[in-house]
Scaffold this active site. Structure first.
Site, PDB file in Angstrom:
ATOM      1  N   ASP A 228       0.832  -1.194   0.000  1.00  0.00           N
ATOM      2  CA  ASP A 228       0.000   0.000   0.000  1.00  0.00           C
ATOM      3  C   ASP A 228       0.874   1.254   0.000  1.00  0.00           C
ATOM      4  OD1 ASP A 228      -2.689   1.279   0.428  1.00  0.00           O
ATOM      5  OD2 ASP A 228      -1.689   1.976   2.256  1.00  0.00           O
ATOM      6  N   GLU A 269       1.261  -0.301  -4.998  1.00  0.00           N
ATOM      7  CA  GLU A 269       0.323   0.749  -5.386  1.00  0.00           C
ATOM      8  C   GLU A 269       1.132   2.033  -5.603  1.00  0.00           C
ATOM      9  OE1 GLU A 269      -3.607   3.054  -3.638  1.00  0.00           O
ATOM     10  OE2 GLU A 269      -1.882   2.647  -2.356  1.00  0.00           O
TER      11      GLU A 269
END
Length: 517
Positions: A228, A269
């Site tokens: 993330d 990401e």
């Protein structure tokens, strides 16, 4: 080194209008519903699961790991070969991206033993498992941060604090405040005050995450991590050359992970331009292709090619020039983006075309849970993470964690209903996944621009070594006549009632054909 994969025979798919026109020895060379899947590939087809919304295994209305385990046969039959679990760690928030313990499971979702069972059962079905790993920040309720607030200098150095040179009025990419806290110094929290940013200038912080990653890889047996906020370990508010420093951190972490499990996957990401994503591919295995997502959905909405193949070929050439062995991770939408069916205003033909494009282009495609049945949802985020619908009537296996605002027609979007409908979106996904997995080129081949041009047509070639296939998508609601170059004569796959007469093909509305030679 290529890892041997489990062969799996395509399920019998009764998709309305699907035609196989070959017979005898010739048919054996073409795709059919019984074609064996490609074995020698590390390419995967992933399925993203928000555990809280997916399936309830204990009757409390909240999705959990037991519920997800009970749906592994469904995912196996769908044809996916990888699962990405959104955060499963303890957290005070429904979404889980503010973690309070990096080596445990959220009590709503079950126990460590439940997670071990889930991973084991997934592996028994030839499905890899990766989990969200949130290294950029912790929860403000994490014991580390609580000790930092209490004055513990060791843990205070785990986080980023302002100094005399800091502009405390700085705002982030979406105009959010960056600096938080009572009095001074302030702490950095790029995403939210409840998510204080970790200080990776302190090597002990990376050591903590390496230890946690080793636990998940060795003790639990997972196959990698979705990273993330991968471009924020060092933020632009800390360093001008933060991308360069972040890549160095990811190289170090990647080496650590591969030392434990050589074939593990790190997908990051990095929501940015291809030039920025390319930098990060030097440190991690893969990045999500947000650009392609937008281009696919734009093409199906407008019923024309918006430059899918040329754009993708350019990006992939750039990636290969800066990161040997990179993997492109493709998708239509995810937990941060309005759902496909909502963006397409409920148009099922368009949704099928989006799936056909995604599943015939290169990369590791990621499906967001419920996408395959047309689950709807629009921001705020909670409502693009609504419960999965399994049956035509309400059942205990469905979660009730949030009141549904979208997809209220159970007869249309329930898995049970779509399995009974041979022309459903679910059947279309199952077939396109089977077609993809049946041919090495569709799994591992590169993409090149095709000389075939026609209004309303998306055309490209997939190339692997000396072989190639031609993929044609009719994006429109009208029949399209296509004249094929002479080398393309052998029909590998078609759906709809498209017709071929020598080098001429009349493509049915919203249809796909694949030719080999």
């Amino acid at each position: 080194m290529v890892k041997k994969r489990i062969a799996w025979i395509a399920p019998i798919l009764l998709v309305s209008g699907c035609t196989n026109v070959f017979s005898g020895e010739e048919e054996a060379m073409k795709w059919s519903q019984e074609t064996p899947f490609v074995e020698d590939t590390e390419s995967r087809i992933y399925y993203e699961i928000f555990v809280r919304a997916f399936a309830d295994g204990d009757g409390d209305g909240i999705g959990d790991l037991k519920g997800a385990t009970s749906k592994l046969d469904y995912l196996h039959d769908l044809g996916v070969t990888g699962i990405w679990l959104m955060p499963i760690n303890p957290s005070p928030s429904y979404h889980g991206y503010d973690v309070t313990d990096y080596t445990d499971v959220h009590p709503d979702y079950g126990t460590i033993e439940d997670m071990k069972t889930f991973v084991k059962e997934a592996h028994n079905r030839g499905i890899d498992v990766i989990i969200d790993f949130v290294m950029n920040h912790s929860s403000s309720e994490h014991p580390w941060f609580q000790q930092a607030l209490a004055g513990d200098e060791t843990y205070r150095d785990y986080y980023v604090w302002s100094d005399d040179s800091t502009n405390l009025n700085q705002v982030g990419d979406w105009q959010q405040p960056v600096w938080h806290g009572e009095g001074e110094p302030k702490y950095e929290g790029v995403f939210w005050h409840g998510m204080p940013d970790m200080n990776f200038a302190n090597s002990q912080v990376m050591a903590e995450f390496k230890e946690a990653s080793q636990f998940w890889l060795e003790e639990i047996g997972i196959d990698g991590f979705r990273l993330d906020a991968a471009k924020y370990l060092y933020s632009a508010y800390q360093l001008d050359d933060h991308h360069e420093e972040n890549v160095a951190l990811w190289k170090d972490f990647n080496a650590h992970v591969k030392g434990i499990k050589p074939h593990s996957m790190l997908v990051g990401e990095v929501w940015d331009s291809a030039s920025v994503v390319g930098q990060y591919l030097q440190g991690i295995d893969s990045g999500f292709n947000f650009d392609l997502s937008s281009r696919i959905l734009s093409s199906v909405q407008q019923e024309k090619d918006t430059g899918i193949a040329p754009g993708l070929e350019k990006v992939r050439n750039h990636f290969s020039s800066v990161a040997e062995g990179y993997v492109d991770s493709t998708f239509l939408t995810n937990h941060d983006i309005d759902r496909v069916m909502s963006q397409l205003n409920g148009n099922e033909d368009h949704a099928k075309m989006a799936a056909s494009l995604l599943l015939t282009l290169p990369g590791n495609p990621y499906l967001y849970y419920g996408e395959e049945v047309g689950l709807e949802g629009m921001k705020p985020d909670e409502h693009i993470r609504e419960p999965m619908i399994w049956t035509k009537e309400e059942s205990p296996e469905e979660t009730t964690w949030i009141e549904r605002r979208y997809s209220t027609n159970r007869e249309k979007v329930a898995v049970e209903a779509q399995l009974e409908n041979e022309d459903s979106l679910l059947h279309h996904y199952r077939e396109m996944i089977a077609v993809r997995r049946s041919h090495p080129i569709l799994m591992d081949g590169e993409v090149t621009v095709s000389e075939v041009k026609k209004e309303g047509l998306v055309a490209f070639e997939r190339v692997l070594d000396e072989e190639s296939v031609l993929v044609l998508h009719n994006m429109t609601g009208a029949r399209v006549d296509v004249q094929l170059p002479e080398q393309w004569v052998d029909l590998y796959y078609r759906n709809g009632d498209s017709e071929q007469n020598g080098q001429s093909v009349q493509m049915a509305p919203y249809s796909t054909v694949v030719f080999s030679h």
